[in-house]
Design an enzyme around this catalytic site. Structure first.
Site, short mmCIF file in Angstrom:
data_model
loop_
_atom_site.label_atom_id
_atom_site.label_comp_id
_atom_site.label_asym_id
_atom_site.label_seq_id
_atom_site.Cartn_x
_atom_site.Cartn_y
_atom_site.Cartn_z
N LYS A 63 7.60 -22.71 -18.15
CA LYS A 63 6.64 -23.36 -19.07
C LYS A 63 7.28 -24.46 -19.92
CE LYS A 63 2.99 -19.93 -19.50
NZ LYS A 63 2.15 -19.14 -20.37
N ASP A 95 -3.65 -21.88 -22.33
CA ASP A 95 -3.56 -20.50 -22.84
C ASP A 95 -4.29 -20.40 -24.18
OD1 ASP A 95 -2.09 -19.34 -20.78
OD2 ASP A 95 -0.17 -19.94 -21.65
N ALA A 122 3.56 -16.20 -25.74
CA ALA A 122 2.16 -16.01 -26.09
C ALA A 122 2.01 -15.99 -27.62
CB ALA A 122 1.64 -14.70 -25.49
N ARG A 142 10.33 -6.89 -33.35
CA ARG A 142 11.23 -5.74 -33.45
C ARG A 142 12.52 -6.20 -34.15
NH1 ARG A 142 12.61 -4.41 -27.15
NH2 ARG A 142 12.70 -6.54 -26.38
N ALA A 211 -3.18 -9.16 -25.92
CA ALA A 211 -3.06 -10.12 -24.81
C ALA A 211 -2.82 -9.43 -23.47
CB ALA A 211 -1.93 -11.11 -25.10
N GLN A 241 -8.38 -19.14 -19.40
CA GLN A 241 -7.34 -20.19 -19.31
C GLN A 241 -7.37 -20.83 -17.92
OE1 GLN A 241 -4.35 -20.11 -17.40
NE2 GLN A 241 -4.78 -18.07 -16.60
P1 NAP Z 1 7.71 -13.19 -23.82
O1 NAP Z 1 7.81 -14.65 -24.01
O2 NAP Z 1 8.75 -12.45 -23.07
O3 NAP Z 1 7.58 -12.54 -25.30
C1 NAP Z 1 7.50 -11.16 -25.49
C2 NAP Z 1 7.65 -10.82 -26.96
O4 NAP Z 1 7.49 -9.41 -27.11
C3 NAP Z 1 9.02 -11.15 -27.53
O5 NAP Z 1 8.90 -11.48 -28.89
C4 NAP Z 1 9.75 -9.82 -27.38
O6 NAP Z 1 10.80 -9.63 -28.32
C5 NAP Z 1 8.65 -8.84 -27.70
N1 NAP Z 1 8.92 -7.53 -27.13
C6 NAP Z 1 9.29 -7.25 -25.85
N2 NAP Z 1 9.46 -5.92 -25.70
C7 NAP Z 1 9.22 -5.36 -26.93
C8 NAP Z 1 9.26 -4.03 -27.44
N3 NAP Z 1 9.56 -3.00 -26.65
N4 NAP Z 1 8.97 -3.83 -28.74
C9 NAP Z 1 8.64 -4.87 -29.55
N5 NAP Z 1 8.60 -6.15 -29.14
C10 NAP Z 1 8.89 -6.39 -27.84
O7 NAP Z 1 6.35 -12.80 -23.10
P2 NAP Z 1 4.93 -13.55 -23.19
O8 NAP Z 1 4.79 -14.49 -22.07
O9 NAP Z 1 4.76 -14.05 -24.57
O10 NAP Z 1 3.92 -12.35 -22.87
C11 NAP Z 1 3.73 -11.31 -23.82
C12 NAP Z 1 2.54 -10.44 -23.43
O11 NAP Z 1 1.36 -11.25 -23.43
C13 NAP Z 1 2.64 -9.86 -22.01
O12 NAP Z 1 2.09 -8.58 -22.02
C14 NAP Z 1 1.80 -10.79 -21.17
O13 NAP Z 1 1.25 -10.15 -20.04
C15 NAP Z 1 0.72 -11.15 -22.17
N6 NAP Z 1 0.09 -12.44 -21.86
C16 NAP Z 1 -1.23 -12.45 -21.55
C17 NAP Z 1 -1.87 -13.63 -21.27
C18 NAP Z 1 -3.34 -13.60 -20.95
O14 NAP Z 1 -3.86 -14.59 -20.44
N7 NAP Z 1 -4.03 -12.53 -21.25
C19 NAP Z 1 -1.16 -14.83 -21.30
C20 NAP Z 1 0.20 -14.81 -21.64
C21 NAP Z 1 0.82 -13.59 -21.92
P3 NAP Z 1 12.36 -9.85 -27.93
O15 NAP Z 1 12.63 -11.30 -28.14
O16 NAP Z 1 13.04 -8.95 -28.87
O17 NAP Z 1 12.50 -9.42 -26.48
#
Ligand code: NAP
Length: 278
Positions: A63, A95, A122, A142, A211, A241
Site C-alpha cells: 500500500k 478504504d 486500517a 498494546r 473492521a 471499498q
Molecule cells: P496492520 O497494519 O498489521 O495493523 C494491525 C494493528 O493491530 C497494529 O497496530 C498492531 O499492533 C495491532 N495488533 C496486532 N495484534 C494485536 C494484539 N494481539 N493485540 C493488540 N493489538 C494488536 O493491519 P491492518 O491492515 O490495519 O488490518 C487490521 C484489521 O483490520 C485486520 O483484522 C484486517 O482484516 C481489518 N481490515 C478490514 C478491512 C475491511 O475492509 N473490512 C480493511 C482493512 C483492514 P503492533 O504494531 O503492536 O503489531
C-alpha cells in the site's frame, strides 16, 4: 474485455475477486479480476505489467511501496500515505470511503469521543477520518506499540489542524466513547474467542465498528449487541471499498441498494470458502 486485479503478498484466500466479479455484473461490464501474488522484491520488475491493466487494487504489503511507481495521488491517498486503488497510474484510497459508507449504513454517526484500537494501516484511516469529522480521538495500542500510537496521533494532529488526538495503552483505555473502532486483528479467525477491550469499555460505548470481516460477528460485536450497543462489522466496508474502486475505474455510480444487497451474499461466500466459524 477490461482487465483488473489485486496485488498483495501473501494473498491466500481473498474475497476480492468474488466481490469485484459481482460488482462488474451489476454494471454489465465485461471484465476480468485476478489476484496477483507479488512478493515485495518483484514489485519493481512487474511495474509495467501492472500499469498495463485497466486498474488494480493494492493490499498488504504494497500500500505504501506502490507510491513511487505512480504518477500521483488523490487527496485521501496522499493524506494517508497509502494507496488501495490505482487508475490510470494515479493512486486512490477507497478504504476510507468503504469505512464511512459502512458507518452510515449501520446508522453510526462519526462524532463525539472516538476510540481507535491499533495504530496500523486500517487504524490510520479511521483516526484520520475521525479527526477530519471533528471527533476527539484516542488511539489505543498494546503496550509494545504505544510509541507507534503516539507517532500516529502526532501525525494526525499535523495533517488535520486543530484536531484533538491522543494515544494510550489499550489496557488503560477508559470510556465512555461515542464510537469505538477496532483496527486490530484481535478476534479475527482463527482466534474468534478474543476481544480487544474489556466489558466495561464496551458497555460505555454508543456504537462499535469492528473492521474484522472474518468472522462477520466477532466477540466484540456480539458483546456490544448483547449490551444494547449499536454494532457494525467489517464486511460492508470490504464490499463498499470495492464498489468505490469500480466507480473510479468505470466512471459510474452504483445504486447503493445493489451494493448493500451484496454484503450478506459476500458473507455467504466467505462461509462457503472458509466454513462457518461463528
Ligand atoms: P496492520 O497494519 O498489521 O495493523 C494491525 C494493528 O493491530 C497494529 O497496530 C498492531 O499492533 C495491532 N495488533 C496486532 N495484534 C494485536 C494484539 N494481539 N493485540 C493488540 N493489538 C494488536 O493491519 P491492518 O491492515 O490495519 O488490518 C487490521 C484489521 O483490520 C485486520 O483484522 C484486517 O482484516 C481489518 N481490515 C478490514 C478491512 C475491511 O475492509 N473490512 C480493511 C482493512 C483492514 P503492533 O504494531 O503492536 O503489531
Amino acid at each position: 474485455m477490461k482487465r483488473f486485479g489485486l496485488i498483495g503478498h501473501p494473498l491466500g484466500h481473498t474475497l476480492s475477486p468474488w466481490i469485484h466479479r459481482q460488482l462488474f455484473s451489476l454494471m454489465d461490464c465485461q471484465a476480468s479480476y485476478d489476484a496477483l501474488d507479488i512478493p515485495p522484491e518483484q514489485l519493481p520488475s512487474r511495474r509495467q505489467e501492472l500499469l498495463s491493466l485497466d486498474g488494480f487494487n493494492v493490499t498488504i504489503p504494497h500500500k505504501q511501496a506502490i507510491i513511487p511507481y505512480l504518477k500521483g495521488l488523490n487527496r485521501r491517498a496522499s493524506l494517508y500515505g497509502a494507496v488501495n486503488t490505482v487508475c490510470d497510474g494515479v493512486g486512490y484510497n477507497t478504504d476510507c470511503l468503504g469505512f464511512l459508507q459502512a458507518l452510515a449504513g449501520g446508522g453510526i454517526s462519526l462524532s463525539g469521543k472516538v476510540a481507535v484500537l491499533g495504530a496500523g494501516g486500517a487504524s490510520r484511516v479511521f483516526a484520520m477520518e475521525a479527526a477530519l469529522a471533528g471527533c476527539m480521538v484516542t488511539i489505543a495500542s498494546r503496550a509494545s506499540s504505544v510509541e507507534k500510537a503516539r507517532a500516529l496521533a502526532l501525525e494526525v494532529q499535523e495533517k488535520v489542524p486543530g484536531s484533538q488526538v491522543s494515544a494510550c495503552d489499550l489496557d488503560e483505555l477508559k470510556g465512555p466513547f461515542d464510537v469505538l473502532i477496532n483496527g486490530t486483528p484481535v478476534g479475527m479467525f482463527p482466534h474468534g474467542d478474543a476481544c480487544p477491550v474489556n466489558d466495561t469499555v464496551i458497555h460505555g460505548c454508543g456504537a462499535v465498528f469492528d473492521a474484522i470481516y472474518n468472522p462477520t460477528d466477532t466477540l466484540l460485536l456480539r458483546k456490544a449487541k448483547a449490551a444494547g450497543v449499536k454494532a457494525v462489522g467489517g464486511m460492508p466496508m470490504l464490499v463498499w471499498q470495492a464498489a468505490k474502486a469500480q466507480e473510479i475505474w468505470l466512471g459510474t455510480s452504483f445504486d447503493s441498494k445493489d451494493v448493500d444487497a451484496l454484503v450478506p451474499q459476500a458473507t455467504e461466500e466467505l462461509m462457503r470458502t472458509f466454513g462457518r466459524h461463528e
